[in-house]
Write a protein that holds these residues in place. Structure first.
Motif, short mmCIF file in Angstrom:
data_model
loop_
_atom_site.label_atom_id
_atom_site.label_comp_id
_atom_site.label_asym_id
_atom_site.label_seq_id
_atom_site.Cartn_x
_atom_site.Cartn_y
_atom_site.Cartn_z
N MET A 1 27.51 34.45 -56.53
CA MET A 1 28.22 33.09 -56.77
C MET A 1 28.54 32.93 -58.02
SD MET A 1 26.85 29.46 -55.76
CE MET A 1 26.47 28.14 -57.09
N SER A 2 29.59 32.25 -58.39
CA SER A 2 30.05 32.17 -59.93
C SER A 2 29.89 30.65 -60.11
CB SER A 2 31.16 32.65 -60.24
OG SER A 2 32.26 31.71 -59.55
N LEU A 3 29.88 30.04 -61.30
CA LEU A 3 29.76 28.77 -61.99
C LEU A 3 31.11 28.03 -61.33
CD1 LEU A 3 28.76 26.31 -63.35
CD2 LEU A 3 29.76 27.40 -65.26
N ARG A 4 32.12 28.80 -61.58
CA ARG A 4 33.66 28.26 -60.83
C ARG A 4 33.47 27.64 -59.52
NH1 ARG A 4 38.45 30.92 -60.89
NH2 ARG A 4 37.87 31.12 -63.16
N HIS A 5 32.83 28.34 -58.46
CA HIS A 5 32.69 27.99 -57.17
C HIS A 5 31.61 26.69 -57.05
CE1 HIS A 5 34.28 32.27 -56.74
NE2 HIS A 5 35.04 31.54 -56.04
N ALA A 6 30.97 26.87 -57.86
CA ALA A 6 29.71 25.48 -57.81
C ALA A 6 30.59 24.29 -58.24
CB ALA A 6 28.71 25.63 -58.74
N ILE A 7 31.36 24.47 -59.17
CA ILE A 7 32.26 23.47 -59.76
C ILE A 7 33.18 22.84 -58.73
CG2 ILE A 7 33.98 22.69 -61.30
CD1 ILE A 7 32.35 24.16 -63.36
N LEU A 8 33.82 23.69 -58.11
CA LEU A 8 34.80 23.64 -57.10
C LEU A 8 34.27 22.99 -55.82
CD1 LEU A 8 37.07 26.65 -57.12
CD2 LEU A 8 37.59 24.70 -57.91
N VAL A 9 33.25 23.28 -55.54
CA VAL A 9 32.36 22.75 -54.45
C VAL A 9 32.30 21.36 -54.66
CG1 VAL A 9 30.10 22.66 -53.35
CG2 VAL A 9 31.30 24.68 -53.57
N LEU A 10 31.72 20.99 -56.02
CA LEU A 10 31.51 19.51 -56.54
C LEU A 10 32.94 18.60 -56.49
CD1 LEU A 10 28.56 20.08 -59.10
CD2 LEU A 10 28.47 18.97 -56.98
N LEU A 11 33.84 19.27 -56.63
CA LEU A 11 35.10 18.66 -56.64
C LEU A 11 36.02 18.37 -55.65
CD1 LEU A 11 36.47 19.88 -60.24
CD2 LEU A 11 35.27 17.78 -59.76
N GLN A 12 35.32 19.10 -54.43
CA GLN A 12 35.98 19.14 -53.43
C GLN A 12 36.40 17.58 -52.59
OE1 GLN A 12 34.10 21.25 -49.90
NE2 GLN A 12 32.00 20.54 -50.94
N ASP A 13 35.47 16.85 -52.79
CA ASP A 13 35.64 15.59 -52.37
C ASP A 13 36.13 14.22 -53.22
OD1 ASP A 13 34.97 16.29 -49.69
OD2 ASP A 13 32.94 16.14 -50.21
N HIS A 37 25.95 21.90 -69.99
CA HIS A 37 26.93 21.10 -70.23
C HIS A 37 28.23 22.13 -71.02
CE1 HIS A 37 25.50 16.99 -70.16
NE2 HIS A 37 24.42 17.74 -69.87
N GLN A 38 27.68 22.95 -71.91
CA GLN A 38 28.77 23.76 -72.46
C GLN A 38 29.12 24.65 -71.51
OE1 GLN A 38 27.11 26.20 -75.59
NE2 GLN A 38 29.19 26.74 -76.42
N GLN A 39 28.51 25.21 -70.59
CA GLN A 39 29.13 26.15 -69.76
C GLN A 39 29.91 25.45 -68.57
OE1 GLN A 39 24.98 27.43 -68.32
NE2 GLN A 39 25.68 29.63 -69.22
N ILE A 40 29.81 24.33 -68.43
CA ILE A 40 30.35 23.53 -67.52
C ILE A 40 31.82 23.10 -67.97
CG2 ILE A 40 30.67 21.23 -66.09
CD1 ILE A 40 27.69 21.47 -65.79
N LEU A 42 33.37 24.69 -70.53
CA LEU A 42 33.94 26.19 -70.76
C LEU A 42 34.58 26.33 -69.31
CD1 LEU A 42 31.84 28.19 -73.06
CD2 LEU A 42 34.14 27.09 -73.63
N GLU A 43 33.87 26.21 -68.40
CA GLU A 43 34.36 26.88 -66.84
C GLU A 43 35.43 25.67 -66.67
OE1 GLU A 43 35.14 29.36 -64.39
OE2 GLU A 43 33.68 29.70 -65.61
N LEU A 44 35.39 24.45 -66.77
CA LEU A 44 36.72 23.57 -66.42
C LEU A 44 37.69 23.80 -67.28
CD1 LEU A 44 34.44 20.17 -66.39
CD2 LEU A 44 35.77 21.10 -64.41
N GLY A 45 37.69 24.38 -68.56
CA GLY A 45 38.77 24.68 -69.43
C GLY A 45 39.58 25.85 -68.44
N LYS A 46 38.84 26.91 -68.24
CA LYS A 46 39.26 27.94 -67.47
C LYS A 46 39.84 27.69 -66.06
CE LYS A 46 35.79 31.26 -69.34
NZ LYS A 46 34.64 31.94 -69.13
N LEU A 47 39.08 26.99 -65.38
CA LEU A 47 39.94 26.56 -64.10
C LEU A 47 41.04 25.81 -64.23
CD1 LEU A 47 36.50 25.34 -62.48
CD2 LEU A 47 38.28 27.21 -61.57
N ASN A 48 41.13 24.84 -65.46
CA ASN A 48 42.52 24.04 -65.55
C ASN A 48 43.62 25.18 -66.02
OD1 ASN A 48 43.83 21.54 -66.22
ND2 ASN A 48 44.08 22.42 -68.09
N GLU A 49 43.47 26.01 -66.87
CA GLU A 49 44.33 27.18 -67.21
C GLU A 49 44.81 27.72 -65.88
OE1 GLU A 49 42.56 29.52 -70.00
OE2 GLU A 49 42.32 28.06 -71.79
#
Length: 180
Positions: A1-13, A37-40, A42-49
């Motif tokens: 699992m990656s952090l990106r997928h955990a974030i996407l799960v939280l944003l699904q609704d 917080h920092q990892q989150i 950073l990953e949000l920035g990548k997901l946005n890009e």
């Protein structure tokens, strides 16, 4: 699992800020995936890009604008792809378990002190998971049922760890009594 997928799960609704996501990591999904917080952020920035999330600015009085993130169609497609793949087996990395394995060479009093600290942390975590589960029990639709199952696993993990800790305590106390 990656952090990106955990974030996407939280944003699904619903959309959420980086702060909201960090709080969710601390209270619920953190039982299966830890992130700072920092990892989150950073990953949000990548997901946005990568066009997997978008954000909108929300003005706040006396504070910088808040960014509220939401999943995009591309992000949802990535999440669905990931959900269809088999999960890798979980790996356990528990330094205290290694210390218990080597306890014949350790000072039992020192390990008992560390055990007490860990027991307190686990009890606090258990209380947090139980409180979150009670909140979700009042909601019976959609993802709340699945989130409840995740919290239930966390509750069972904490309860099992605390039961194991009692066994460790008994053996350490027995070892200590034989030393004196």
């Amino acid at each position: 699992m990656s952090l990106r997928h955990a974030i996407l799960v939280l944003l699904q609704d619903e959309e959420a800020s980086g702060y909201d996501l960090a709080r969710e990591f601390a209270n619920s999904i953190g039982l299966v995936w830890n992130a700072t917080h920092q990892q989150i952020y950073l990953e949000l920035g990548k997901l946005n890009e990568q066009n997997m999330v978008h954000y909108r600015h929300v003005p706040q009085d006396g504070k910088p604008d808040k960014k509220l993130y939401r999943i995009t169609d591309e992000g949802r497609q990535e999440l669905v792809r990931w959900l269809r793949r088999p999960a890798a087996p979980a790996r356990v990395r528990d330094a205290f378990m290694v210390k218990v394995a080597g306890a014949a060479l350790a000072d039992p009093e020192t390990l008992l002190g560390e055990l007490d600290q860990l027991v307190q942390q686990r009890k606090e975590r258990l209380a947090n998971f139980e409180a979150e589960a009670r909140k979700l029990e009042r909601q019976s639709e959609g993802n709340s049922r699945f989130q409840h199952l995740t919290l239930r696993r966390g509750i069972l993990d904490q309860e099992a760890w605390l039961a194991w800790a009692e066994e460790v305590r008994e053996v350490l106390e027995d070892t200590l009594s034989h030393q004196h």
